[in-house]
Write a protein that holds these residues in place. Structure first.
Motif, PDB file in Angstrom:
ATOM      1  N   TYR A  33       0.854  -1.194   0.000  1.00  0.00           N
ATOM      2  CA  TYR A  33       0.000   0.000   0.000  1.00  0.00           C
ATOM      3  C   TYR A  33       0.889   1.243   0.000  1.00  0.00           C
ATOM      4  N   VAL A  34       0.829   1.990  -1.079  1.00  0.00           N
ATOM      5  CA  VAL A  34       1.607   3.225  -1.188  1.00  0.00           C
ATOM      6  C   VAL A  34       0.691   4.397  -0.818  1.00  0.00           C
ATOM      7  N   HIS A  35       1.018   5.038   0.291  1.00  0.00           N
ATOM      8  CA  HIS A  35       0.207   6.158   0.769  1.00  0.00           C
ATOM      9  C   HIS A  35       0.552   7.434   0.010  1.00  0.00           C
ATOM     10  N   GLN A  36      -0.410   8.354  -0.025  1.00  0.00           N
ATOM     11  CA  GLN A  36      -0.138   9.649  -0.659  1.00  0.00           C
ATOM     12  C   GLN A  36       1.002  10.359   0.089  1.00  0.00           C
ATOM     13  N   ASN A  37       0.908  10.348   1.411  1.00  0.00           N
ATOM     14  CA  ASN A  37       1.935  10.990   2.221  1.00  0.00           C
ATOM     15  C   ASN A  37       2.949   9.935   2.657  1.00  0.00           C
ATOM     16  N   PRO A  38       4.193  10.053   2.189  1.00  0.00           N
ATOM     17  CA  PRO A  38       5.175   9.010   2.523  1.00  0.00           C
ATOM     18  C   PRO A  38       5.344   8.809   4.026  1.00  0.00           C
ATOM     19  N   ARG A  39       5.070   9.842   4.803  1.00  0.00           N
ATOM     20  CA  ARG A  39       5.198   9.705   6.263  1.00  0.00           C
ATOM     21  C   ARG A  39       4.247   8.644   6.817  1.00  0.00           C
ATOM     22  N   ASP A  40       3.123   8.416   6.098  1.00  0.00           N
ATOM     23  CA  ASP A  40       2.171   7.393   6.559  1.00  0.00           C
ATOM     24  C   ASP A  40       2.642   5.983   6.212  1.00  0.00           C
ATOM     25  N   GLY A  41       3.594   5.890   5.286  1.00  0.00           N
ATOM     26  CA  GLY A  41       4.034   4.555   4.855  1.00  0.00           C
ATOM     27  C   GLY A  41       5.469   4.233   5.235  1.00  0.00           C
ATOM     28  N   LEU A  42       6.145   5.205   5.853  1.00  0.00           N
ATOM     29  CA  LEU A  42       7.543   4.990   6.252  1.00  0.00           C
ATOM     30  C   LEU A  42       7.674   5.075   7.758  1.00  0.00           C
ATOM     31  N   ARG A  43       8.769   4.525   8.267  1.00  0.00           N
ATOM     32  CA  ARG A  43       9.105   4.767   9.677  1.00  0.00           C
ATOM     33  C   ARG A  43      10.182   5.839   9.677  1.00  0.00           C
ATOM     34  N   MET A  44       9.796   7.030  10.102  1.00  0.00           N
ATOM     35  CA  MET A  44      10.673   8.186   9.942  1.00  0.00           C
ATOM     36  C   MET A  44      11.915   8.114  10.823  1.00  0.00           C
ATOM     37  N   SER A  55      13.709  11.462   7.153  1.00  0.00           N
ATOM     38  CA  SER A  55      13.479  12.874   7.467  1.00  0.00           C
ATOM     39  C   SER A  55      14.545  13.764   6.812  1.00  0.00           C
ATOM     40  N   ALA A  56      15.683  13.157   6.409  1.00  0.00           N
ATOM     41  CA  ALA A  56      16.731  13.930   5.731  1.00  0.00           C
ATOM     42  C   ALA A  56      16.541  13.902   4.211  1.00  0.00           C
ATOM     43  N   PHE A  57      15.440  13.298   3.753  1.00  0.00           N
ATOM     44  CA  PHE A  57      15.184  13.178   2.311  1.00  0.00           C
ATOM     45  C   PHE A  57      14.174  14.230   1.855  1.00  0.00           C
ATOM     46  N   SER A  58      14.225  14.560   0.562  1.00  0.00           N
ATOM     47  CA  SER A  58      13.198  15.430  -0.024  1.00  0.00           C
ATOM     48  C   SER A  58      11.896  14.632  -0.127  1.00  0.00           C
ATOM     49  N   GLY A  59      10.786  15.349  -0.413  1.00  0.00           N
ATOM     50  CA  GLY A  59       9.481  14.682  -0.541  1.00  0.00           C
ATOM     51  C   GLY A  59       9.496  13.609  -1.622  1.00  0.00           C
ATOM     52  N   GLY A  60      10.129  13.930  -2.756  1.00  0.00           N
ATOM     53  CA  GLY A  60      10.181  12.964  -3.864  1.00  0.00           C
ATOM     54  C   GLY A  60      10.990  11.732  -3.482  1.00  0.00           C
ATOM     55  N   MET A  61      12.102  11.956  -2.769  1.00  0.00           N
ATOM     56  CA  MET A  61      12.933  10.815  -2.328  1.00  0.00           C
ATOM     57  C   MET A  61      12.168   9.960  -1.322  1.00  0.00           C
ATOM     58  N   GLN A  62      11.466  10.625  -0.425  1.00  0.00           N
ATOM     59  CA  GLN A  62      10.677   9.871   0.567  1.00  0.00           C
ATOM     60  C   GLN A  62       9.650   8.990  -0.145  1.00  0.00           C
ATOM     61  N   GLN A  63       9.019   9.563  -1.166  1.00  0.00           N
ATOM     62  CA  GLN A  63       8.000   8.778  -1.863  1.00  0.00           C
ATOM     63  C   GLN A  63       8.655   7.598  -2.588  1.00  0.00           C
ATOM     64  N   ASP A 110      -2.504   5.182  -3.308  1.00  0.00           N
ATOM     65  CA  ASP A 110      -3.448   6.269  -3.063  1.00  0.00           C
ATOM     66  C   ASP A 110      -2.765   7.587  -3.434  1.00  0.00           C
ATOM     67  N   GLU A 111      -3.127   8.144  -4.561  1.00  0.00           N
ATOM     68  CA  GLU A 111      -2.543   9.426  -5.013  1.00  0.00           C
ATOM     69  C   GLU A 111      -1.014   9.446  -4.826  1.00  0.00           C
ATOM     70  N   PRO A 112      -0.297   8.504  -5.413  1.00  0.00           N
ATOM     71  CA  PRO A 112       1.143   8.404  -5.124  1.00  0.00           C
ATOM     72  C   PRO A 112       1.945   9.626  -5.555  1.00  0.00           C
ATOM     73  N   THR A 113       1.415  10.416  -6.483  1.00  0.00           N
ATOM     74  CA  THR A 113       2.172  11.593  -6.935  1.00  0.00           C
ATOM     75  C   THR A 113       1.590  12.886  -6.373  1.00  0.00           C
ATOM     76  N   GLY A 114       0.568  12.748  -5.520  1.00  0.00           N
ATOM     77  CA  GLY A 114      -0.064  13.948  -4.955  1.00  0.00           C
ATOM     78  C   GLY A 114       0.886  14.656  -3.999  1.00  0.00           C
ATOM     79  N   GLY A 115       0.718  15.937  -3.854  1.00  0.00           N
ATOM     80  CA  GLY A 115       1.508  16.679  -2.876  1.00  0.00           C
ATOM     81  C   GLY A 115       2.961  16.910  -3.270  1.00  0.00           C
ATOM     82  N   LEU A 116       3.320  16.611  -4.522  1.00  0.00           N
ATOM     83  CA  LEU A 116       4.704  16.830  -4.966  1.00  0.00           C
ATOM     84  C   LEU A 116       4.722  17.915  -6.046  1.00  0.00           C
ATOM     85  N   ASP A 117       5.882  18.577  -6.174  1.00  0.00           N
ATOM     86  CA  ASP A 117       6.042  19.563  -7.257  1.00  0.00           C
ATOM     87  C   ASP A 117       5.843  18.884  -8.603  1.00  0.00           C
TER      88      ASP A 117
END
Ligand SMILES: Nc1ncnc2c1ncn2[C@@H]1O[C@H](COP(=O)(O)OP(=O)(O)OP(=O)(O)O)[C@@H](O)[C@H]1O
Length: 263
Positions: A98-109, A155-163, A181-188
């Motif tokens: 399951y790939v979350h829109q917000n990588p923080r929901d799918g990673l252990r920061m 936490s030291a990664f950019s949003g794109g790297m986190q995703q 779920d919206e895997p590219t949402g919230g990114l530049d």
């Protein structure tokens, strides 16, 4: 597998996921109603619709995050809603992703990048540290994260790297079914384009079976074989992606495609 091989496999095998009359209510409000579809191995199904159309509700019911009120979900012919808790956990740990829109929901920061990928392997029984680290390094490479970042925390990664890291964490176990779920949402926009490119390569090279929710028609145009258009919790149109986008039959889909409803 090539998409042609996928299609041949799809023709000869039964559906990987069969959904029938799936309904979820929030009190009197409909989350999704009487949704049904089949997903074949190697196929990418895009679920589109405006905000509030029920896409996330449907995905979270499919992925086992919330129980639906009615309906059936068959995975490889087995009734998922009837699974024991232990069997369901096994499914969520390794066979499904399951790939979350917000990588923080799918990673252990608080865990390193390598640890994030390795942890998922350990959850399906991997024990050899060297092999786990090797797989983690390999997967970081596949998602274009330099090997020397393996011990850094997300936490030291950019949003794109986190995703991209979240995608590696999800795919390392070779899941048979991937929910996104919206895997590219919230990114530049430029970061989105690169991620989309990467996803398209992975889907094609690994022959992934995917259910992807998005409100971005450009995403499904690139990734999805088939589309399901939702409105007010119900499916209003389904078909091959190009067919639905180029020649929408339903009035709502016509509006969506003409971008009036795009958010
Ligand atoms: N936790 C909740 N409690 C009550 N109602 C909810 C809840 N979650 C969703 N809903 C309702 O269910 C319907 C479908 O919402 P859902 O979030 O699934 O739509 P969506 O298409 O995913 O929207 P978005 O693109 O904005 O995420 C909406 O009417 C919404 O208000």
């Amino acid at each position: 597998m090539t998409s042609m091989q996928n299609r041949i496999a799809a023709d000869s095998a039964g559906p990987l996921l069969s959904v029938r009359a799936l309904t979820k209510r929030y009190g009197a409000r409909i989350g999704c109603a009487e949704v049904g579809f089949d997903l074949y191995p190697g196929e990418v199904l895009g679920i589109v619709g405006e905000s509030g159309s029920g896409k996330s509700t449907l995905l979270s019911c499919l992925a086992g995050h919330h129980p639906p009120d009615e309906g059936r979900i068959l995975f490889d012919g087995a009734d998922v809603l009837g699974f024991s808790e232990a069997r369901r956990r096994r499914l969520l740990r390794g066979e499904w992703a399951y790939v979350h829109q917000n990588p923080r929901d799918g990673l252990r920061m608080g865990v390193s990048a390598g640890g994030n990928v390795g942890e998922r392997l350990m959850a399906v029984g991997a024990r050899n540290y060297a092999t786990i680290r090797e797989s983690a390094t390999d997967w970081l490479g596949r998602v274009e994260i330099a090997a020397d970042r393996i011990d850094d925390r997300p936490s030291a990664f950019s949003g794109g790297m986190q995703q991209r890291l979240q995608i590696a964490r999800n795919l390392v176990t070779g899941p048979r079914l991937v929910f996104m779920d919206e895997p590219t949402g919230g990114l530049d926009v430029s970061v989105q384009a690169r991620l989309l490119d990467l996803l398209r390569g992975l889907v094609r090279d690994l022959g992934l079976s995917v259910v992807i929710v998005t409100h971005d028609l450009a995403v499904v145009r690139l990734l999805a074989d088939r589309l399901m258009v939702m409105k007010s919790g119900r499916v209003v149109e389904t078909g091959l992606t190009d067919q639905v986008l180029d020649d929408p039959q339903d009035a709502y889909t016509q509006l969506l495609v003409s971008s009036v409803l795009q958010v």
